[in-house]
Structure formats: C-alpha cells, structure tokens
Enzyme design. Structure first.
Site, PDB file in Angstrom:
ATOM      1  N   GLU A  34      51.463  62.467  29.926  1.00 57.18           N
ATOM      2  CA  GLU A  34      50.596  63.520  29.400  1.00 57.18           C
ATOM      3  C   GLU A  34      51.346  64.822  29.136  1.00 57.18           C
ATOM      4  OE1 GLU A  34      49.049  62.859  33.617  1.00 57.18           O
ATOM      5  OE2 GLU A  34      50.736  62.080  32.475  1.00 57.18           O
ATOM      6  N   ARG A  45      64.287  60.976  35.569  1.00 57.81           N
ATOM      7  CA  ARG A  45      65.022  59.740  35.857  1.00 57.81           C
ATOM      8  C   ARG A  45      66.088  59.906  36.927  1.00 57.81           C
ATOM      9  NH1 ARG A  45      65.564  55.107  34.043  1.00 57.81           N
ATOM     10  NH2 ARG A  45      64.190  55.489  32.281  1.00 57.81           N
ATOM     11  N   ARG A  98      54.547  64.836  27.700  1.00 54.75           N
ATOM     12  CA  ARG A  98      55.587  64.642  26.679  1.00 54.75           C
ATOM     13  C   ARG A  98      55.186  65.111  25.284  1.00 54.75           C
ATOM     14  NH1 ARG A  98      58.152  58.804  27.036  1.00 54.75           N
ATOM     15  NH2 ARG A  98      56.148  58.234  26.090  1.00 54.75           N
ATOM     16  N   ASP A 123      63.261  66.221  31.309  1.00 50.46           N
ATOM     17  CA  ASP A 123      63.885  66.108  32.635  1.00 50.46           C
ATOM     18  C   ASP A 123      64.835  67.268  32.935  1.00 50.46           C
ATOM     19  OD1 ASP A 123      62.529  63.744  32.726  1.00 50.46           O
ATOM     20  OD2 ASP A 123      64.302  62.453  32.599  1.00 50.46           O
ATOM     21  N   GLY A 144      62.160  59.082  24.555  1.00 51.39           N
ATOM     22  CA  GLY A 144      60.777  59.493  24.772  1.00 51.39           C
ATOM     23  C   GLY A 144      60.478  60.823  24.105  1.00 51.39           C
TER      24      GLY A 144
END
Length: 426
Positions: free
Chosen positions: A309, A188, A311, A142, A15
């Site tokens: 929104e 995650r 990333r 993350d 991502g």
C-alpha cells in the site's frame, strides 16, 4: 548526415515506488524540448527479452507532452514495471539488444534498483559505445542504495509518511480494543523504512536486522525480544502496543530459522534470486508463537503487513521535486556523454556516478546501505522504545515487577531474557 531525431527509451524495473512518474515526466519533458523522440517500454524488460520486435512495438508507447505533463502528481507508473531479468542468460541480453537496435534507441534510461541498473549496463556492454548510452535513476522505498550521505532514495519519504499514518491508526486501535499489533514492514536487507515509520509514529518497539550482533539471527531471539517488551508494558498496566518488524530480519536468519518460517522447505526466490520475504509470514509466525506463550495472560496479538500500500502512493512534495530533478539529471548526463552511470543528488546538485564505483567487489552487486546503529538517529529512536535494557536488568524492583506480570520469578525472568542485551546493540 542523418537528421533523424535521437530516440530516448525509458523503462521501469522492480517494484513500484512513489515518484516513478515524476522521473518519467522530468526526463521526457526535457528530451522533448531538445527535439528527441521518447518511447516507454511497458513492463520493464519483459517484452524486450522476447527478442520479438513486433511484440515490443505492441507494448511500447510514445511519450508526449500531453501524456506526461501532469503525471508527476500520480503514484504508480504509466509504463508499468516488472522483475524480468535479462541477465539470466546471454540469449536474453542479445534479445534486448536486438530490439533496442530495431527501435533505434540511442539513449536508454532505466528507473529501478540495483538489479535493473545491472541489467541495463550488462545489455549495453555488448553494444558499441557510440550506439547506445545507458543511465539509471536509483529507486527503492527501502532506502538501501549507497547514495551520498543523508540523501534518501526517491519514494522513501512518501512511503515513510504514509506508513506513519497507518501505524498511528494502529496505535489508537491497539489502545481502544486492547491488543498488540506486530507490523511487518518492507525492507529486504535494511531497516530504514521500518525504523523511520516506527520513530515517526512512536511505535513501542522496532526490530531491524542491523542491530543484531551476530551474522545470523535466530527466530527464538526475535520472539523473546518482543515477549520481554510486551511483559514490560504489561507491568505498567498496558496490555497493548505496536511492534514494527523489518522484513529484512528474514534475510539474516539462520538456515534453521528459515526452515521454520517456510514450513520446512527451501525458501522460494524471485527471478533475481532474492528470497520471497513476503512468503515467510514473519509477523504471523511471531504472533502464533507469542500467543502460545502469552495467551494465558490475556494478551491479544494481531499480525499486519505494511508494504504494497506504500509503493504507489501519490508522492509527497519532497519526492515530486526530487524525481523531477533526477529526470533532468539523466538527460543532462546523456548530453554530456555519460553512460553506465546512476543519477544521484548531492549538496543540492544532481550528477552522474559511475555504476562500477557503487559495486561491492566481493559480490559484484551494488553495495547495500544499512542503518548505522552507532548513529545518533538510531539512538534517539531506540531510547523511546519499551525494550528491556541492561540498566533495566540491574533494577531489581523493575525486574520483579515485570517478572510478576509474566507470572514468573525474578530469577526465571532474568535467566530467560537477560542474555538478549548481548544479542542486539544498545
């Protein structure tokens, strides 16, 4: 002796994260100063996996000074990204090798998380060490990669800053048109982003997977932790608030809880085998359950996701500087003969760390950096939340007040909620 310029190939995997273009620019500009040729592979490993050299060439761009000189200000990635996974089969890995050889790539820089780095190292392991060198720059909002202490992954600061602004606005909204917002935040396996946004914005509650004592989380426990917090605020005349939930709660849920979230079916997965957490609709499922319990009290609840929104936001100054240093560090590592390494920053210096040193022997994957729930940072974040604590349950007047807000007896309230203090750390 060949005088042909060395070729540096760059790709992004996984991502997006704020700062991708900064790494691309930092590496490209340094390589060009060395007289190298720099190419960018569009959409990660997607076209390399085809093994079709013509297709790959059609989806490869020459990275020049004019193209990259100002992109470090921009979010997103000019060479795009994907989750294509060459490790799914030996054939796909050989396809990638074939294309890299055909394009005479001597230095291969990947920008991504552990899956991207693992794929690159796996591909390179089937090639001569003098044929190609592989370096990766770790990326994820993350913040869950095992970097040196107190060093974030790039993009995290930008994502947290923008997330704080969004949650701050939701807090004003929740008070202006009284309701609760349940905000599901990306993350995650770890709760760094959710906790960071919640602490910075002053959200009334934040739940992350690391704080649960058991290996598996039950959906019912999450519901009741939020429910008790809502009732506590209601007891003080506040029928509104914001709760931030790390989507990683889903990753730690029991099979029973997962089936409930995914409509009594096996959870879907991505090409790397990860559960598609976005499909779980955690915030929505919690909202629906809480409305059944609290609707008669006039409580309004709205689910909200924050993730995509964040990333591709333009990087803040910290990430703009950080990523340029990582790009420089990658080229410097190539020049010094390193391969199969990740570039990290420690004590103000960028340096390579061997990929194998970051692996968890039990899983063969890069170790996950979790939130340290014994740290002062976590304790600071927690003390400002509206949770019902053990001390709260020892306060009979408070228990009676909160129970009354929920139209319950103190005994019934205690029986229903007091066990939660043993479910999560305090």
């Amino acid at each position: 002796m060949s005088t042909e310029a060395p070729v540096l190939g760059i790709l992004c995997g996984g991502g997006p994260a704020p700062g991708l273009n900064g790494v691309i620019a930092g590496a490209t500009l340094y390589a060009l100063r060395l007289g190298w040729k720099v190419i960018g592979f569009m959409e990660g490993f997607k076209y390399l996996c085809t093994g079709d050299v013509d297709v790959v060439k059609a989806h490869t761009i020459d990275l020049t000074y004019d193209i990259v000189s100002r992109i470090h200000f921009q979010g997103g990635t000019i060479i795009q990204t994907s989750r294509a996974n060459p490790r799914k089969s030996p054939e796909l890995q050989e396809n990638v090798r074939k294309c890299l050889r055909a394009l005479k790539v001597r230095y291969f820089l990947t920008i991504g998380g552990d899956d991207t780095a693992s794929s690159a190292v796996s591909v390179a392991s089937g090639m001569n060490g003098n044929e190609i060198s592989v370096i990766s720059c770790p990326k994820t909002i993350d913040n869950d990669l095992p970097l040196p202490a107190d060093q974030s992954t790039f993009g995290f600061h930008t994502a947290r800053s923008l997330g704080m602004e969004i949650i701050r606005n939701l807090m004003v909204d929740s008070k202006s048109a009284p309701r609760w917002f349940l905000v599901e935040a990306m993350g995650r396996s770890a709760g760094h982003l959710a906790l960071g946004m919640a602490e910075a914005s002053g959200a009334h509650l934040c739940l992350i997977p690391e704080e649960f004592k058991q290996d598996e989380i039950e959906f019912e426990d999450v519901v009741e932790l939020v429910e008790a917090t809502i009732l506590k605020r209601l007891a003080y005349g506040k029928n509104y608030g914001v709760c931030v939930l790390a989507e990683g709660l889903v990753s730690k849920m029991s099979k029973k809880a997962l089936y409930k979230l995914f409509g009594n079916r096996e959870p879907p997965t991505d090409p790397h085998g990860h559960i598609l957490l976005d499909d779980a609709e955690l915030a929505r499922s919690l909202s629906e359950e809480l409305l059944k319990r609290l609707g008669n009290l006039g409580i309004r609840i709205t689910p909200k996701k924050i993730g995509y929104e964040l990333r591709c936001a333009d990087p803040v100054a910290f990430d703009a500087v950080y990523t340029r240093e990582l790009g420089y560090g990658a080229i410097d590592a190539f020049l010094n003969g390193h391969s199969a390494a990740l570039i990290v920053r420690e004590n103000g210096q960028v340096k390579p760390v061997q990929f194998k040193d970051l692996l968890d022997p039990a899983t063969g994957r890069v170790r996950t950096r979790l939130v340290d729930v014994t740290s002062q940072s976590f304790k600071v974040a927690r003390v400002y939340m509206w949770r019902m604590s053990k001390k709260d349950y020892e306060n009979k007047d408070l228990v009676a007040r909160v129970a009354a807000a929920g139209k319950m007896t103190p005994e019934a309230f205690t029986e229903k909620f007091a066990h939660l203090t043993d479910v999560v750390v305090e």
